[in-house]
Motif scaffolding. Structure first.
Motif, PDB file in Angstrom:
ATOM      1  N   SER A 135       0.839  -1.194   0.000  1.00  0.00           N
ATOM      2  CA  SER A 135       0.000   0.000   0.000  1.00  0.00           C
ATOM      3  C   SER A 135       0.873   1.243   0.000  1.00  0.00           C
ATOM      4  O   SER A 135       1.912   1.290   0.656  1.00  0.00           O
ATOM      5  N   PRO A 193     -15.935   2.167  -0.053  1.00  0.00           N
ATOM      6  CA  PRO A 193     -15.346   1.743  -1.321  1.00  0.00           C
ATOM      7  C   PRO A 193     -16.371   1.758  -2.446  1.00  0.00           C
ATOM      8  O   PRO A 193     -17.584   1.721  -2.213  1.00  0.00           O
ATOM      9  N   ALA A 215      -7.031  -1.166   2.469  1.00  0.00           N
ATOM     10  CA  ALA A 215      -7.800  -0.876   3.687  1.00  0.00           C
ATOM     11  C   ALA A 215      -7.226  -1.621   4.889  1.00  0.00           C
ATOM     12  O   ALA A 215      -7.088  -1.054   5.980  1.00  0.00           O
ATOM     13  N   HIS A 216      -6.886  -2.885   4.692  1.00  0.00           N
ATOM     14  CA  HIS A 216      -6.312  -3.672   5.798  1.00  0.00           C
ATOM     15  C   HIS A 216      -4.994  -3.069   6.252  1.00  0.00           C
ATOM     16  O   HIS A 216      -4.746  -2.917   7.449  1.00  0.00           O
ATOM     17  N   SER A 262     -18.281   0.057  -5.614  1.00  0.00           N
ATOM     18  CA  SER A 262     -18.708  -1.284  -6.010  1.00  0.00           C
ATOM     19  C   SER A 262     -18.564  -1.382  -7.519  1.00  0.00           C
ATOM     20  O   SER A 262     -19.266  -0.691  -8.260  1.00  0.00           O
ATOM     21  N   THR A 289      -9.268  -0.466  -8.027  1.00  0.00           N
ATOM     22  CA  THR A 289      -8.371   0.281  -7.145  1.00  0.00           C
ATOM     23  C   THR A 289      -7.125   0.741  -7.900  1.00  0.00           C
ATOM     24  O   THR A 289      -6.596   0.022  -8.748  1.00  0.00           O
ATOM     25  N   GLY A 330      -8.115  -3.187  -3.192  1.00  0.00           N
ATOM     26  CA  GLY A 330      -8.782  -2.291  -2.264  1.00  0.00           C
ATOM     27  C   GLY A 330      -8.804  -2.863  -0.857  1.00  0.00           C
ATOM     28  O   GLY A 330      -8.616  -2.141   0.134  1.00  0.00           O
ATOM     29  N   GLU A 331      -9.039  -4.171  -0.758  1.00  0.00           N
ATOM     30  CA  GLU A 331      -9.040  -4.826   0.546  1.00  0.00           C
ATOM     31  C   GLU A 331      -7.651  -4.801   1.170  1.00  0.00           C
ATOM     32  O   GLU A 331      -7.498  -4.601   2.379  1.00  0.00           O
ATOM     33  N   SER A 356     -14.037  -2.061  -4.250  1.00  0.00           N
ATOM     34  CA  SER A 356     -14.250  -3.267  -3.443  1.00  0.00           C
ATOM     35  C   SER A 356     -13.669  -4.475  -4.175  1.00  0.00           C
ATOM     36  O   SER A 356     -14.383  -5.418  -4.530  1.00  0.00           O
ATOM     37  N   ASP A 357     -12.370  -4.437  -4.422  1.00  0.00           N
ATOM     38  CA  ASP A 357     -11.660  -5.532  -5.082  1.00  0.00           C
ATOM     39  C   ASP A 357     -10.494  -5.962  -4.199  1.00  0.00           C
ATOM     40  O   ASP A 357     -10.331  -5.460  -3.074  1.00  0.00           O
ATOM     41  N   SER A 358      -9.685  -6.892  -4.674  1.00  0.00           N
ATOM     42  CA  SER A 358      -8.622  -7.449  -3.821  1.00  0.00           C
ATOM     43  C   SER A 358      -7.590  -6.393  -3.422  1.00  0.00           C
ATOM     44  O   SER A 358      -7.155  -6.348  -2.263  1.00  0.00           O
TER      45      SER A 358
END
Length: 334
Positions: A57, A105, A91-92, A107, A112, A87-88, A83-85
């Motif tokens: 990131s 996020p 965020a994590h 949809s 991302t 993006g996850e 809201s894709d891999s």
């Protein structure tokens, strides 16, 4: 009292970092030491042509808030992912650092954002950025309560590329000032300055922005001059609170109106990757500034953070910066 030291607003980007020789830049048609915006097709072709890479990131303002919390500060972030891999992952990563991040996020499309960063043996980074979901950041993503709760709201100049983000920044600046807080920006890149020189100057002269961070090339580009003294005089006239101009190994200059002070850089034995150097300098300086430290100690914290980050691959600290002896002394009054 403010709940957060700094809220940063920026392009939420996942970095794809690869070490290459200079000839690879020519072969891949990538401009050295610049950030170039690319479309989805170019992003796919460049990614496929790159060698082994590390994905992490990034994004300028994201790196800054990551550095700030690593120095023991409190931070929040606003930036748009899908809201894709990827993006996850973004965020994590930022939440795991202790940064408050609640931007909703997207949809579906666009995906991302990602930045392909080619690092040459001299440590210079050449960036090709696909903005993707970043272009959807708008005023509706600005959390008024969050902005009002931050001592400083800081945004990156790169946000002037996605059109709706401009309205989001103006909204955030109004909320921050109404709450008695301050607004800071980084000029981001000399090519970014060339694109938006007039708008950046208006942000400064109108008082929308209180604090400005720039490197030497960006400051010179802002005033279309090759005379640094001239640029420093003019940036002092145009900024409401202060300006900080970094000069790599030559340190930095802090400008408050007609007054200026020069501070040294941190000595680094081997420069591995300059990605994030300016972002982490801003993190350190803002950590000191929001603690109420003087300019000398704030600049020293910035130099320590920047020096640490250029000695590793990637723009996010791999160890708590607050535990570095030099930083710990400064944070504890030494």
């Amino acid at each position: 009292m403010s709940q957060y030291d700094v809220l940063t607003i920026g392009n939420a980007i996942v970095d794809v970092i690869s070490r290459v020789e200079d000839e690879a830049l020519l072969r891949l048609a990538v401009e050295k030491s610049a950030m170039t915006l690319i479309d989805a097709e170019r992003a796919v072709s460049l990614y496929e042509a790159m060698g082994p890479a590390v994905e992490m990131s990034g994004g300028s303002a994201g790196n800054t808030v990551a550095g700030l919390v690593s120095l023991g500060g409190t931070g929040a972030y606003i930036g748009k992912v899908s809201s894709d891999s990827l993006g996850e992952i973004f965020a994590h990563d930022i939440r795991s650092l202790g940064v408050r991040y609640e931007t909703a996020p997207l949809s579906g499309e666009p995906p991302t954002a990602r930045c392909m960063i080619l690092v040459t043996p001299d440590g210079e980074r050449s960036m090709s950025t696909y903005l993707g979901a970043c272009v959807e950041l708008g005023p509706e993503d600005i959390d008024e309560t969050l902005v009002a709760a931050a001592k400083v709201t800081y945004f990156e100049g790169y946000l002037w590329d996605p059109p709706r983000a401009k309205d989001a920044i103006v909204k955030a600046a109004t909320i921050a000032h109404d709450a008695g807080n301050e607004v800071a920006m980084t000029l981001s890149d000399s090519f970014c300055v060339d694109r938006y020189r007039g708008e950046f100057l208006e942000l400064m002269r109108s008082g929308t922005v209180d604090i400005v961070f720039a490197n030497e090339a960006e400051a010179l580009a802002l005033y279309e001059t090759d005379d640094l003294d001239d640029a420093l005089v003019r940036i002092g006239q145009d900024t409401k609170r202060l300006a900080v101009v970094t000069r790599s190994e030559k340190g930095c200059v802090v400008v408050r109106g007609a007054e200026r002070q020069t501070f040294e850089a941190t000595r680094v034995e081997t420069v591995v990757d300059t990605t994030g150097a300016g972002d982490l300098f801003a993190a350190g300086f803002l950590r000191g500034y929001t603690m109420g430290l003087d300019d000398a100690r704030s600049a020293a914290l910035g130099a320590v953070a920047a020096g640490h980050i250029i000695a590793q691959i990637g723009p996010r600290p791999m160890q708590p910066l607050a535990k570095i002896p030099q930083a710990a002394r400064l944070l504890n009054g030494g």
